[in-house]
Design a protein around this motif. Sequence first.
Motif, PDB file in Angstrom:
ATOM      1  N   ASP A 105     -34.231  43.259  20.726  1.00  0.00           N
ATOM      2  CA  ASP A 105     -35.247  42.808  21.680  1.00  0.00           C
ATOM      3  C   ASP A 105     -34.674  41.864  22.748  1.00  0.00           C
ATOM      4  N   GLY A 106     -33.372  41.599  22.683  1.00  0.00           N
ATOM      5  CA  GLY A 106     -32.719  40.740  23.667  1.00  0.00           C
ATOM      6  C   GLY A 106     -32.621  39.284  23.266  1.00  0.00           C
ATOM      7  N   SER A 107     -33.294  38.882  22.210  1.00  0.00           N
ATOM      8  CA  SER A 107     -33.226  37.482  21.781  1.00  0.00           C
ATOM      9  C   SER A 107     -31.861  37.195  21.144  1.00  0.00           C
ATOM     10  N   GLU A 108     -31.467  35.918  21.220  1.00  0.00           N
ATOM     11  CA  GLU A 108     -30.172  35.532  20.671  1.00  0.00           C
ATOM     12  C   GLU A 108     -30.182  35.561  19.147  1.00  0.00           C
ATOM     13  N   ASP A 109     -29.091  36.001  18.577  1.00  0.00           N
ATOM     14  CA  ASP A 109     -28.887  35.947  17.144  1.00  0.00           C
ATOM     15  C   ASP A 109     -28.612  34.489  16.754  1.00  0.00           C
ATOM     16  N   ALA A 110     -28.835  34.146  15.495  1.00  0.00           N
ATOM     17  CA  ALA A 110     -28.557  32.779  15.027  1.00  0.00           C
ATOM     18  C   ALA A 110     -27.068  32.455  15.165  1.00  0.00           C
ATOM     19  N   GLN A 111     -26.220  33.440  14.975  1.00  0.00           N
ATOM     20  CA  GLN A 111     -24.771  33.261  15.125  1.00  0.00           C
ATOM     21  C   GLN A 111     -24.348  33.817  16.484  1.00  0.00           C
ATOM     22  N   THR A 112     -24.454  32.983  17.507  1.00  0.00           N
ATOM     23  CA  THR A 112     -24.093  33.411  18.859  1.00  0.00           C
ATOM     24  C   THR A 112     -23.452  32.262  19.626  1.00  0.00           C
ATOM     25  N   GLN A 113     -22.821  32.613  20.713  1.00  0.00           N
ATOM     26  CA  GLN A 113     -22.169  31.663  21.618  1.00  0.00           C
ATOM     27  C   GLN A 113     -21.018  30.918  20.947  1.00  0.00           C
ATOM     28  N   TYR A 114     -20.443  31.505  19.922  1.00  0.00           N
ATOM     29  CA  TYR A 114     -19.266  30.894  19.299  1.00  0.00           C
ATOM     30  C   TYR A 114     -18.009  31.387  20.008  1.00  0.00           C
ATOM     31  N   GLY A 115     -16.946  30.636  19.862  1.00  0.00           N
ATOM     32  CA  GLY A 115     -15.678  30.978  20.494  1.00  0.00           C
ATOM     33  C   GLY A 115     -14.859  29.733  20.688  1.00  0.00           C
ATOM     34  N   GLY A 116     -14.085  29.704  21.754  1.00  0.00           N
ATOM     35  CA  GLY A 116     -13.239  28.550  22.006  1.00  0.00           C
ATOM     36  C   GLY A 116     -12.528  28.643  23.334  1.00  0.00           C
ATOM     37  N   ASP A 117     -11.803  27.572  23.639  1.00  0.00           N
ATOM     38  CA  ASP A 117     -11.030  27.463  24.872  1.00  0.00           C
ATOM     39  C   ASP A 117      -9.542  27.614  24.572  1.00  0.00           C
ATOM     40  N   THR A 118      -8.799  28.093  25.546  1.00  0.00           N
ATOM     41  CA  THR A 118      -7.351  28.150  25.398  1.00  0.00           C
ATOM     42  C   THR A 118      -6.819  26.716  25.290  1.00  0.00           C
ATOM     43  N   VAL A 119      -5.767  26.538  24.518  1.00  0.00           N
ATOM     44  CA  VAL A 119      -5.155  25.208  24.383  1.00  0.00           C
ATOM     45  C   VAL A 119      -3.728  25.203  24.928  1.00  0.00           C
ATOM     46  N   SER A 120      -3.275  26.356  25.390  1.00  0.00           N
ATOM     47  CA  SER A 120      -1.968  26.460  26.037  1.00  0.00           C
ATOM     48  C   SER A 120      -2.099  27.460  27.180  1.00  0.00           C
ATOM     49  N   ALA A 121      -1.051  27.566  27.975  1.00  0.00           N
ATOM     50  CA  ALA A 121      -1.072  28.489  29.116  1.00  0.00           C
ATOM     51  C   ALA A 121      -1.093  29.940  28.661  1.00  0.00           C
ATOM     52  N   GLU A 137     -19.228  23.830  13.910  1.00  0.00           N
ATOM     53  CA  GLU A 137     -20.530  23.335  13.418  1.00  0.00           C
ATOM     54  C   GLU A 137     -21.477  24.498  13.114  1.00  0.00           C
ATOM     55  N   LEU A 138     -21.508  25.499  13.986  1.00  0.00           N
ATOM     56  CA  LEU A 138     -22.343  26.682  13.784  1.00  0.00           C
ATOM     57  C   LEU A 138     -21.967  27.397  12.488  1.00  0.00           C
ATOM     58  N   PHE A 139     -20.677  27.552  12.247  1.00  0.00           N
ATOM     59  CA  PHE A 139     -20.217  28.246  11.053  1.00  0.00           C
ATOM     60  C   PHE A 139     -20.546  27.453   9.778  1.00  0.00           C
ATOM     61  N   ILE A 140     -20.440  26.151   9.850  1.00  0.00           N
ATOM     62  CA  ILE A 140     -20.792  25.333   8.683  1.00  0.00           C
ATOM     63  C   ILE A 140     -22.292  25.437   8.413  1.00  0.00           C
ATOM     64  N   ARG A 141     -23.118  25.313   9.472  1.00  0.00           N
ATOM     65  CA  ARG A 141     -24.579  25.466   9.307  1.00  0.00           C
ATOM     66  C   ARG A 141     -24.938  26.854   8.784  1.00  0.00           C
ATOM     67  N   GLY A 142     -24.189  27.864   9.185  1.00  0.00           N
ATOM     68  CA  GLY A 142     -24.460  29.243   8.782  1.00  0.00           C
ATOM     69  C   GLY A 142     -23.841  29.614   7.435  1.00  0.00           C
ATOM     70  N   ASN A 143     -23.266  28.630   6.763  1.00  0.00           N
ATOM     71  CA  ASN A 143     -22.666  28.828   5.448  1.00  0.00           C
ATOM     72  C   ASN A 143     -21.486  29.806   5.470  1.00  0.00           C
ATOM     73  N   ILE A 144     -20.704  29.753   6.550  1.00  0.00           N
ATOM     74  CA  ILE A 144     -19.465  30.539   6.622  1.00  0.00           C
ATOM     75  C   ILE A 144     -18.311  29.605   7.043  1.00  0.00           C
ATOM     76  N   PRO A 145     -18.048  28.569   6.228  1.00  0.00           N
ATOM     77  CA  PRO A 145     -17.038  27.579   6.603  1.00  0.00           C
ATOM     78  C   PRO A 145     -15.636  28.169   6.762  1.00  0.00           C
ATOM     79  N   GLN A 146     -15.353  29.311   6.129  1.00  0.00           N
ATOM     80  CA  GLN A 146     -14.043  29.938   6.278  1.00  0.00           C
ATOM     81  C   GLN A 146     -13.764  30.305   7.733  1.00  0.00           C
ATOM     82  N   SER A 147     -14.808  30.450   8.533  1.00  0.00           N
ATOM     83  CA  SER A 147     -14.641  30.829   9.943  1.00  0.00           C
ATOM     84  C   SER A 147     -14.266  29.654  10.839  1.00  0.00           C
ATOM     85  N   THR A 148     -14.283  28.436  10.315  1.00  0.00           N
ATOM     86  CA  THR A 148     -13.970  27.266  11.157  1.00  0.00           C
ATOM     87  C   THR A 148     -12.526  27.276  11.646  1.00  0.00           C
TER      88      THR A 148
END
Length: 192
Positions: A105-121, A137-148
């Motif tokens: 339906d186009g609504s955001e999933d509870a697990q969305t907008q995760y990712g990260g920034d580059t830390v090197s060139a 924080e999202l992964f810990i709240r979602g009970n998937i701490p292995q994804s941190t």
Amino acid sequence: MKQLFLLASLALAGCAHLPAATSPQDAFFAQIASLCGKAFEGRIVSPPVPADASFAGKRLVMHVRDCTADTIRIPFHVGEDRSRTWVITRTPSGLRLKHDHRHEDGSEDAQTQYGGDTVSAGTTTRQEFPADAYSRELFIRGNIPQSTTNVWAMEVTPTLFAYELRRPSRFFRVDFDLGRPVTPPAPPWGSR
């Protein structure tokens, strides 16, 4: 003396027209942007594991769909599932990768907008994106701490685009053949 000054001025003026050196991140972004509007079929090249079962036997298609000077949106379709979009954005210090997950339906999933920034060139062909604070924080709240400890990577060459997820206990990679464009799929869920 006037002639020497004039020659030096002309030489310096010519230098002003040389293109500025681009960073590896700028070149990487430009390579992906050059694919805008095209779609490509891929295949999983990492060893099969139970976590990848939802991908088994399904057509995998990436579509470099929307491109601006600062953002590229790449829907990733898994069979009929159009819930995933990779979003690459320029930042003041490099590049950011986010995963935009939507319901039908186009609504955001509870697990969305995760990712990260580059830390090197990185390189002109490979960029890595370790999980940022929001994602951890999202992964810990979602009970998937292995994804941190997730580190996502993308690679692009003239013939290959790859998406990769890596952490100590997990490796997932999909390679896409850029030499064989396919018909672009339907828009991702939640797209205007």
